[in-house]
Motif scaffolding. Structure first.
Motif, PDB file in Angstrom:
ATOM      1  N   UNK A 318      24.108  -2.005  20.350  1.00  0.00           N
ATOM      2  CA  UNK A 318      23.663  -2.412  19.028  1.00  0.00           C
ATOM      3  C   UNK A 318      22.281  -1.856  18.756  1.00  0.00           C
ATOM      4  N   UNK A 319      21.745  -2.087  17.578  1.00  0.00           N
ATOM      5  CA  UNK A 319      20.447  -1.500  17.240  1.00  0.00           C
ATOM      6  C   UNK A 319      19.260  -2.277  17.801  1.00  0.00           C
ATOM      7  N   UNK A 320      18.179  -1.559  18.062  1.00  0.00           N
ATOM      8  CA  UNK A 320      16.854  -2.150  18.213  1.00  0.00           C
ATOM      9  C   UNK A 320      16.177  -2.014  16.861  1.00  0.00           C
ATOM     10  N   UNK A 321      15.615  -3.118  16.342  1.00  0.00           N
ATOM     11  CA  UNK A 321      15.106  -3.120  14.971  1.00  0.00           C
ATOM     12  C   UNK A 321      13.760  -3.827  14.886  1.00  0.00           C
ATOM     13  N   UNK A 322      12.828  -3.233  14.149  1.00  0.00           N
ATOM     14  CA  UNK A 322      11.626  -3.915  13.683  1.00  0.00           C
ATOM     15  C   UNK A 322      11.827  -4.149  12.190  1.00  0.00           C
ATOM     16  N   UNK A 323      11.611  -5.397  11.745  1.00  0.00           N
ATOM     17  CA  UNK A 323      11.887  -5.741  10.350  1.00  0.00           C
ATOM     18  C   UNK A 323      10.721  -6.492   9.742  1.00  0.00           C
ATOM     19  N   UNK A 324      10.367  -6.132   8.516  1.00  0.00           N
ATOM     20  CA  UNK A 324       9.332  -6.845   7.777  1.00  0.00           C
ATOM     21  C   UNK A 324       9.399  -6.421   6.314  1.00  0.00           C
ATOM     22  N   UNK A 325       8.615  -7.106   5.471  1.00  0.00           N
ATOM     23  CA  UNK A 325       8.459  -6.736   4.063  1.00  0.00           C
ATOM     24  C   UNK A 325       6.972  -6.753   3.743  1.00  0.00           C
ATOM     25  N   UNK A 326       6.505  -5.731   3.031  1.00  0.00           N
ATOM     26  CA  UNK A 326       5.086  -5.616   2.702  1.00  0.00           C
ATOM     27  C   UNK A 326       4.934  -5.183   1.251  1.00  0.00           C
ATOM     28  N   UNK A 327       3.742  -5.372   0.685  1.00  0.00           N
ATOM     29  CA  UNK A 327       3.486  -4.854  -0.641  1.00  0.00           C
ATOM     30  C   UNK A 327       3.561  -3.330  -0.628  1.00  0.00           C
ATOM     31  N   UNK A 328       3.979  -2.766  -1.745  1.00  0.00           N
ATOM     32  CA  UNK A 328       4.192  -1.320  -1.811  1.00  0.00           C
ATOM     33  C   UNK A 328       2.955  -0.533  -1.390  1.00  0.00           C
ATOM     34  N   UNK A 329       1.788  -0.975  -1.801  1.00  0.00           N
ATOM     35  CA  UNK A 329       0.568  -0.207  -1.553  1.00  0.00           C
ATOM     36  C   UNK A 329       0.188  -0.127  -0.080  1.00  0.00           C
ATOM     37  N   UNK A 330       0.723  -1.020   0.755  1.00  0.00           N
ATOM     38  CA  UNK A 330       0.387  -0.969   2.195  1.00  0.00           C
ATOM     39  C   UNK A 330       1.589  -0.552   3.030  1.00  0.00           C
ATOM     40  N   UNK A 331       2.590   0.056   2.409  1.00  0.00           N
ATOM     41  CA  UNK A 331       3.783   0.479   3.153  1.00  0.00           C
ATOM     42  C   UNK A 331       3.430   1.458   4.261  1.00  0.00           C
ATOM     43  N   UNK A 332       2.697   2.494   3.932  1.00  0.00           N
ATOM     44  CA  UNK A 332       2.342   3.501   4.940  1.00  0.00           C
ATOM     45  C   UNK A 332       1.464   2.923   6.052  1.00  0.00           C
ATOM     46  N   UNK A 333       0.392   2.170   5.740  1.00  0.00           N
ATOM     47  CA  UNK A 333      -0.402   1.583   6.817  1.00  0.00           C
ATOM     48  C   UNK A 333       0.402   0.637   7.711  1.00  0.00           C
ATOM     49  N   UNK A 334       1.316  -0.140   7.121  1.00  0.00           N
ATOM     50  CA  UNK A 334       2.138  -1.045   7.922  1.00  0.00           C
ATOM     51  C   UNK A 334       3.033  -0.267   8.872  1.00  0.00           C
ATOM     52  N   UNK A 335       3.647   0.810   8.390  1.00  0.00           N
ATOM     53  CA  UNK A 335       4.476   1.645   9.256  1.00  0.00           C
ATOM     54  C   UNK A 335       3.647   2.248  10.390  1.00  0.00           C
ATOM     55  N   UNK A 336       2.446   2.681  10.078  1.00  0.00           N
ATOM     56  CA  UNK A 336       1.587   3.259  11.099  1.00  0.00           C
ATOM     57  C   UNK A 336       1.321   2.241  12.218  1.00  0.00           C
ATOM     58  N   UNK A 433       6.210   7.393  -1.754  1.00  0.00           N
ATOM     59  CA  UNK A 433       6.699   8.623  -1.125  1.00  0.00           C
ATOM     60  C   UNK A 433       5.576   9.485  -0.572  1.00  0.00           C
ATOM     61  N   UNK A 434       4.539   9.743  -1.349  1.00  0.00           N
ATOM     62  CA  UNK A 434       3.480  10.656  -0.915  1.00  0.00           C
ATOM     63  C   UNK A 434       2.762  10.137   0.328  1.00  0.00           C
ATOM     64  N   UNK A 435       2.420   8.853   0.339  1.00  0.00           N
ATOM     65  CA  UNK A 435       1.702   8.307   1.496  1.00  0.00           C
ATOM     66  C   UNK A 435       2.588   8.266   2.733  1.00  0.00           C
ATOM     67  N   UNK A 436       3.889   8.054   2.551  1.00  0.00           N
ATOM     68  CA  UNK A 436       4.814   8.043   3.691  1.00  0.00           C
ATOM     69  C   UNK A 436       4.963   9.451   4.271  1.00  0.00           C
ATOM     70  N   UNK A 437       5.063  10.441   3.410  1.00  0.00           N
ATOM     71  CA  UNK A 437       5.243  11.812   3.899  1.00  0.00           C
ATOM     72  C   UNK A 437       4.055  12.268   4.726  1.00  0.00           C
ATOM     73  N   UNK A 438       2.861  11.766   4.424  1.00  0.00           N
ATOM     74  CA  UNK A 438       1.663  12.149   5.165  1.00  0.00           C
ATOM     75  C   UNK A 438       1.626  11.585   6.584  1.00  0.00           C
ATOM     76  N   UNK A 439       2.462  10.591   6.875  1.00  0.00           N
ATOM     77  CA  UNK A 439       2.485  10.010   8.216  1.00  0.00           C
ATOM     78  C   UNK A 439       3.104  10.949   9.241  1.00  0.00           C
ATOM     79  N   UNK A 440       4.010  11.829   8.802  1.00  0.00           N
ATOM     80  CA  UNK A 440       4.670  12.737   9.732  1.00  0.00           C
ATOM     81  C   UNK A 440       5.650  12.055  10.652  1.00  0.00           C
ATOM     82  N   UNK A 441       6.358  11.056  10.142  1.00  0.00           N
ATOM     83  CA  UNK A 441       7.283  10.290  10.965  1.00  0.00           C
ATOM     84  C   UNK A 441       8.716  10.814  10.866  1.00  0.00           C
TER      85      UNK A 441
END
Length: 452
Positions: A318-336, A433-441
Motif C-alpha cells: 500500500x502507499x506511504x503518504x504524508x497528508x495535510x492542507x495549507x493555505x495556497x500562499x504557503x504551499x511551496x514552503x510546506x512542501x519544502x 504553479x510557479x512557486x512549486x516549479x522552483x522547488x525542483x521536486x
C-alpha cells in the motif's frame, strides 16, 4: 521559577490478549473462537477472501457492491423484513468489503445468539440480490464518487492513488470503483461474483464473547450448512508504481483558498519483516500529534492545523503518504518542509526521547484497543487476513519496546525514498504553479479537476 519535568511512566502492566482456538470444520470452514466472559455479548465476524483486489478488470467496485448487497433480502424475506427480524433480536448486521476481504458482522446478547446465528446463516447463504436494491446501491456509490470529485480532501486521496500506481494496478483506483466501472455493474455481475468467491474454503468465522468453542462449532456448523464448497479463484495483484522518478501533479481547483497536499510513494506489504521498526519510525516522523512533520508544519511554521504520515498496510504494498492542507500562499514552503523532514529522519538517528515517546504511546494504547468483543473479533480477523502468527498480539508490546534508534534509522533509509516521492496537490494552479516549479521536486503537470 520551577521547571516542569515530564513525569516518568511506570513499568507497563502485564497484558495478555484473550486466548483463542482455531480449527477447520469438516465442511472446510475455518473457525476462530475467543471466549470472553466480561459481558453477556457475542460478536460474529465472517471474513471472506473476496476483497476488492480480485475485482475483474473493468468491473472495479464489484466486490464492494456484492458485499453491500448481501443483506438486501433473501429468497424468503425482502431487505426491510430481514432488517426488522434482526432488530427484534436486539442487533443489527452489517457487511462490506475492503482491499483484502469482505466481511459480515453482528453483535448480539448471548441469550439471543442461536436465533441470530440461524438468521445470519440464512441471510448470507441465500441472498436474492434484488435488481431494485442493486440499482439503489449503485446510485448511492455514484453519488459518493461525485461528492469526492467536488471535495478537495477526498479528491486528493483518489488522485494520489491514480498518479502513484501503474494504470494496470487495482490499487490505482478506489476500492469502491470509478463512476464508469460502477455504472456498468449489473445484478448478474453481483450474483456471479458471489457464487464464485463466497465459498467455504475462502471463509473464516470469528466468534468472540460469552460462548464456548463447542457451542460456537455447533452453531456455525448448523447455520452455515448451505455455504458453497470449494475456493474462489483469485487474481494476481499488480502493485507497481507509475514511475520511479519524482513527479508533481497539480489538480486544478480554480480560486481554491487552500491546497490539499499528498506526498509519498509505494510502501510495504503488511507481512514485511520490518513492520515494527517502520511503524515506530513513522510514529516519530508523522504518526503522532507530537511527530516531526506535525510539529514543524503546525507549531513551528503555522502552516496547518495538522499534518500526518502513515503506511496503508495491505496484503500488497500500500502507499506511504504524508497528508495535510495549507493555505495556497504557503504551499511551496510546506512542501519544502515535508521533503526536509523525510530527508532528516534518514540522515541521523532520532533522539532517545523521541524513541521513548513513540514506543510508550504505541505500547500504552495497545491494551485499551481490545476492550470489546467487536474489537477482539476484528483483531482476530486481521490475523486471518494477513496470516500473522498466533502469538502476534501477545508479543506486540515486546516487539515495539525492542525497536532501537538504529532500527528506526535503518527502516527510514530502507523504506523512505526521497528520489521517488510523488506529490499531488489539489489547489489553484494559477496561484501555486510557479512557486512549486522552483522547488525542483520533479516533472510538474497540471490536471483539470473533473468539475473544473
Amino acid at each position: 521559577m520551577v521547571t516542569a519535568v515530564r513525569p516518568k511512566p511506570s513499568a507497563p502492566r502485564e497484558y495478555r490478549f484473550p486466548s483463542f482456538t482455531e480449527e477447520v470444520l469438516p465442511s472446510g470452514l475455518r473457525l476462530v473462537v475467543a471466549p470472553v466472559e466480561k459481558l453477556p455479548l457475542v460478536t460474529f465476524l465472517i471474513v471472506i477472501d473476496a476483497g476488492s483486489t480480485i475485482d475483474p478488470s473493468g468491473k472495479e467496485g464489484l466486490a464492494a457492491l456484492t458485499a453491500e448487497a448481501l443483506l438486501e433480502g433473501t429468497r424468503e424475506f425482502d431487505g426491510a423484513q430481514l432488517t426488522e427480524r434482526f432488530e427484534r433480536l436486539g442487533t443489527a448486521v452489517e457487511s462490506g468489503a475492503g482491499w483484502d476481504s469482505a466481511f459480515v458482522k453482528l453483535t448480539v446478547l448471548a441469550d439471543r445468539l442461536e436465533e441470530a446465528t440461524a438468521l445470519l446463516g440464512e441471510a448470507i447463504s441465500s441472498p436474492a440480490f434484488p435488481e431494485r436494491e442493486i440499482e439503489r446501491l449503485k446510485a448511492e456509490r455514484l453519488a459518493e464518487i461525485l461528492q469526492l470529485e467536488t471535495e478537495p480532501r477526498g479528491l486528493a486521496d483518489e488522485k494520489f492513488s491514480e498518479f502513484l500506481y501503474a494504470p494496470e494496478s487495482r490499487y490505482a483506483t478506489s476500492d469502491g470503483g470509478t463512476a464508469e466501472s460502477v455504472a456498468g455493474l449489473s445484478r448478474a455481475d453481483v450474483d456471479s461474483f458471489f457464487r464464485s468467491h463466497y465459498r467455504v474454503g475462502a471463509t473464516t468465522v470469528v466468534v468472540a464473547g460469552a460462548i464456548t468453542q463447542l457451542m460456537a462449532r455447533n452453531l456455525v456448523s448448523k447455520s452455515f450448512s448451505q455455504w458453497t464448497s470449494g475456493v474462489g479463484q483469485g487474481r494476481a495483484l499488480i502493485a507497481s508504481p507509475r514511475t520511479n522518478k519524482r513527479a508533481v501533479s497539480i489538480v486544478n481547483k480554480r480560486d481554491a483558498p487552500q491546497s490539499e497536499l499528498r506526498v509519498g510513494h509505494l510502501g510495504l506489504a503488511r507481512k514485511h519483516p520490518d513492520f515494527f521498526p517502520t511503524m515506530v519510525m513513522n510514529a516519530v516522523l508523522g504518526g503522532l500529534f507530537g511527530s516531526r512533520i506535525n510539529m514543524n508544519l503546525r507549531e513551528e511554521h503555522g502552516y496547518t492545523y495538522g499534518a500526518s504520515s502513515y503506511f496503508d498496510w495491505r496484503r500488497g504494498p500500500g502507499p506511504f503518504v504524508v497528508a495535510t492542507a495549507v493555505q495556497s500562499k504557503v504551499t511551496a514552503p510546506a512542501l519544502r518542509e515535508i521533503f526536509s523532514e523525510i530527508e532528516r529522519i534518514r540522515a541521523d538517528r532520532i533522539s532517545e526521547e523521541e524513541l521513548s515517546l513513540a514506543r510508550d504511546y504505541l505500547d500504552g494504547v495497545f491494551p485499551i484497543r481490545y476492550e470489546t468483543t467487536t474489537a477482539i473479533a476484528s483483531a482476530l480477523a486481521n490475523l486471518v487476513i494477513y496470516t500473522l502468527n498466533t502469538d502476534y498480539y501477545d508479543t506486540y508490546r515486546a516487539r515495539v519496546r525492542e525497536v532501537t534508534t538504529d532500527d528506526v534509522l535503518r527502516a527510514a533509509r530502507n523504506h523512505l525514498h526521497p528520489d521517488q516521492l510523488q506529490t499531488v496537490i489539489v489547489g489553484d494552479a494559477a496561484a501555486i504553479k510557479d512557486s512549486i516549479s522552483q522547488l525542483g521536486f520533479g516533472e510538474l503537470r497540471v490536471h483539470a479537476a473533473q468539475n473544473d
